[in-house]
Design a protein around this motif. Structure first.
Motif, mmCIF file in Angstrom:
data_model
loop_
_atom_site.group_PDB
_atom_site.id
_atom_site.type_symbol
_atom_site.label_atom_id
_atom_site.label_comp_id
_atom_site.label_asym_id
_atom_site.label_seq_id
_atom_site.Cartn_x
_atom_site.Cartn_y
_atom_site.Cartn_z
ATOM 1 N N HIS A 1 0.789 -1.237 0.000
ATOM 2 C CA HIS A 1 0.000 0.000 0.000
ATOM 3 C C HIS A 1 0.827 1.296 0.000
ATOM 4 C CE1 HIS A 1 -3.757 -2.197 0.792
ATOM 5 N NE2 HIS A 1 -3.036 -2.950 1.621
ATOM 6 N N ASP B 1 5.644 1.487 -3.931
ATOM 7 C CA ASP B 1 5.671 0.672 -5.152
ATOM 8 C C ASP B 1 7.146 0.463 -5.504
ATOM 9 O OD1 ASP B 1 5.293 -0.588 -7.559
ATOM 10 O OD2 ASP B 1 4.652 1.216 -8.632
ATOM 11 N N ASN C 1 3.003 6.051 -2.204
ATOM 12 C CA ASN C 1 1.578 6.356 -2.339
ATOM 13 C C ASN C 1 1.272 7.533 -1.420
ATOM 14 O OD1 ASN C 1 -1.196 6.493 -2.384
ATOM 15 N ND2 ASN C 1 -1.517 4.297 -2.166
#
Length: 611
Positions: free
Chosen positions: A224, A227, A237
């Motif tokens: 989450h 990446d 993110n």
């Protein structure tokens, strides 16, 4: 040619003086002002550097600043525009400071430098390096390598958060960069904030807390939060963070993902906090390993230099060393922003002026990082007498015997000798020492001397010639920037009951023959001590080894929680008197707590309690 390097106006301001490529002096401003992470113009540090070479600013050819303020301002504006209308409150708070001060840093530098020399020609002699150029220069130019790959990882400079450079001779070229807001340093700082520690100073606490936990949140981070690609490149993110436009590092979505709100600074640490620390540490190591493996394959480089705040993560450095993709690794001991002052000066000398390097292939050109002030014996005696100290002046052998006796008696020994270290680590110049064999030494130093969290580990100082007899390491680690395990034969087997313990319960279980420096995972943050760079410290450990059969002692910084490392004999005496430290050696002056005026002791202890 003399070049003065300066870092300032963000955190950890510092100054460094380079003469004909040789590092003459370097120091952080906080050591003089006693303000932790002092970000102001480093007047005292500049004054010291000039005095160390017996020159004035008019004798300096160039002054090099460690970053470019206008590029930082550009990032700030573009970030707020990109996220508008979010962040209006943060924008309103930041703009007045930038317009009043930071946007006009060139003029501020000019005005500060005029105080040292009215005829200083700032139009011709004031230079600006980019932030990551300064970091890379600080890592490559003092290293023992003719050629190297240089990796810089930190929070953010102007735009870059991670950069890759190639160095050869006196040439340095940045070939790759990752940009804000995608930052490994800011990811780690977000977890520092979330676990209740202070950003830009508490990251090493998270690293020390990690072995008490289990990395059960690592999958959430990788699924989450970040990446992560096979080559170590990554994107964060931003839905989970507030640092681009807000007044906090994380947000409510981050809270939901990690099972609760942010820990308050003095709130009790729980297993969840330990697991969070373990998780972000594992992820950081994975990013670094993927990145360096890919870079080694791409460039064919055999040597690696590291700088930037992430390079102070000695656990990751240890894994990187054991990974074996580079033959040799060298890490700048002042890897954070303070080291940018040195890097700016070296970049100006070698890159801007094209001057050749003198390479010490056996070691490096940092002089053990002992680059700060030292005090003559006469000066020490005068200062201690003025402070009301009671001391005996001992010969060299007598002093070593007295300190070795104290260590064997499980006493905490203040050790203030020679030149002050440059960088965040005490390396046997401004240190508090103890017997590494003592099972009570870690908790005693943490609670009664350092006044800090009980879980914090201590580092071993070990004679370089004996390091492989105690640790899974057989190379130089002079700057306490590599972690390795204690040898299997030095470890103590744990009982079944001990193996079932969790979290902080593990703390008081002796792990090895040197329990005071063995962390709960059998690791240690190692400093190898070398006769060439610190002969008196080497002689003390050697004397202790002759008596005890152990060439390892505890070494922690000479300060208490929340204070900078001591900078003067007066600072050292105050710290000695305000804590339960029993013995102090400053130069050839030997002090015992029991000899001091009881009223003076009471006054100093009261002052520390009020602080």
């Amino acid at each position: 040619m003399r070049i003065l390097g300066i870092s300032a106006f963000y955190h950890d301001s510092a100054a460094a003086l380079v003469r004909d490529g040789e590092i003459i002096a370097a120091a952080q401003e906080e050591r003089f002002t006693r303000k932790k992470h002092d970000s102001r113009f480093p007047s005292k540090a500049v004054e010291y550097c000039l005095a160390e070479d017996s020159v004035g600013l008019s004798d300096v050819d160039f002054v090099a600043f460690y970053d470019k303020p206008f590029l930082k301002f550009e990032r700030l504006l573009e970030t707020y525009v990109a996220f508008a209308p979010r962040g209006l409150r943060s924008f309103a708070m930041a703009m007045p400071l930038w317009v009043r001060e930071k946007l006009f840093q060139k003029n501020m530098l000019h005005n500060e430098l005029k105080r040292f020399s009215k005829e200083f020609d700032w139009e011709r002699r004031l230079l600006f390096a980019e932030h990551h150029q300064s970091h890379a220069a600080s890592a490559f130019y003092p290293s023992p390598f003719e050629d190297a790959l240089i990796l810089t990882m930190d929070g953010v400079g102007e735009w870059a958060t991670t950069s890759v450079a190639l160095g050869s001779g006196n040439k340095l070229e940045i070939i790759k960069e990752l940009y804000f807001p995608h930052s490994l340093g800011l990811l780690y700082s977000a977890f520092t904030y979330y676990t209740g520690f202070k950003v830009n100073s508490g990251e090493y606490k998270v690293m020390g807390l990690a072995p008490y936990g289990s990395p059960r949140f690592a999958k959430q981070i990788l699924d989450h939060i970040i990446d992560l690609k096979a080559d170590g490149s990554f994107r964060l993110n931003l839905d989970y963070f507030n640092y681009c436009t807000g007044l906090t590092m994380t947000n409510s979505k981050f809270d939901s993902l990690f099972e609760g709100p942010r820990r308050k600074p003095e709130e009790l640490l729980t297993q969840r906090h330990m697991d969070l620390a373990a998780s972000v540490q594992v992820v950081l190591e994975e990013v670094v390993l993927r990145m360096t493996r890919a870079l080694a394959a791409e460039t064919g480089a055999n040597n690696l230099c590291l700088a930037g705040g992430v390079a102070l993560n000695c656990v990751a450095n240890g894994r990187l060393l054991r990974d074996g993709h580079f033959e040799r690794i060298w890490i700048q001991p002042a890897a954070g922003d303070a080291g940018g002052a040195l890097g700016a000066a070296l970049a100006a000398y070698h890159s801007f002026k094209g001057q050749p390097r003198k390479i010490d292939r056996r070691s490096d050109n940092m002089k053990g990082s002992y680059l700060g002030p030292e005090f003559s014996q006469a000066d020490i005696e005068q200062r201690l007498s003025a402070a009301g100290a009671k001391y005996a002046v001992l010969g060299d052998d007598e002093l070593l015997d007295a300190c070795a006796d104290a260590l064997e008696s499980e006493k905490a020994v203040g050790w203030f000798q020679g030149r002050m270290e440059f960088g965040p680590r005490a390396l046997g110049g401004r240190s508090i020492l103890g017997d590494a064999r003592s099972p009570k030494m870690q908790s005693m130093l943490n609670l009664k001397v350092k006044f800090r969290e009980s879980f914090r580990p201590f580092a071993p100082s070990v004679l370089r010639e004996h390091v492989c007899e105690w640790f899974e390491l057989d190379q130089d680690s002079p700057y306490m920037l590599l972690v390795a395990n204690v040898l299997e034969q030095r470890r103590k087997p744990m009982t079944e009951a001990e193996q079932r313990l969790f979290g902080i319960e593990k703390l008081n279980v002796p792990r090895s023959d040197i329990p005071a420096v063995t962390h709960v995972d059998y690791s240690a943050r190692i400093q190898t001590v070398h006769k060439e760079t610190n002969p008196r410290y080497h002689a003390l450990i050697q004397r202790f080894n002759q008596r005890s059969g152990c060439p390892v002692i505890v070494n922690t910084s000479f300060n208490v929680r929340g204070e900078p490392i001591v900078g003067t004999p007066e600072h050292a005496f105050r710290c000695f008197m305000g804590t339960d430290m029993e013995v102090l050696a400053i130069g050839n002056c030997f002090l015992r707590k029991e000899d001091q005026d009881p009223n003076l002791t009471k006054d100093y202890k009261s002052a520390f309690e009020l602080d």
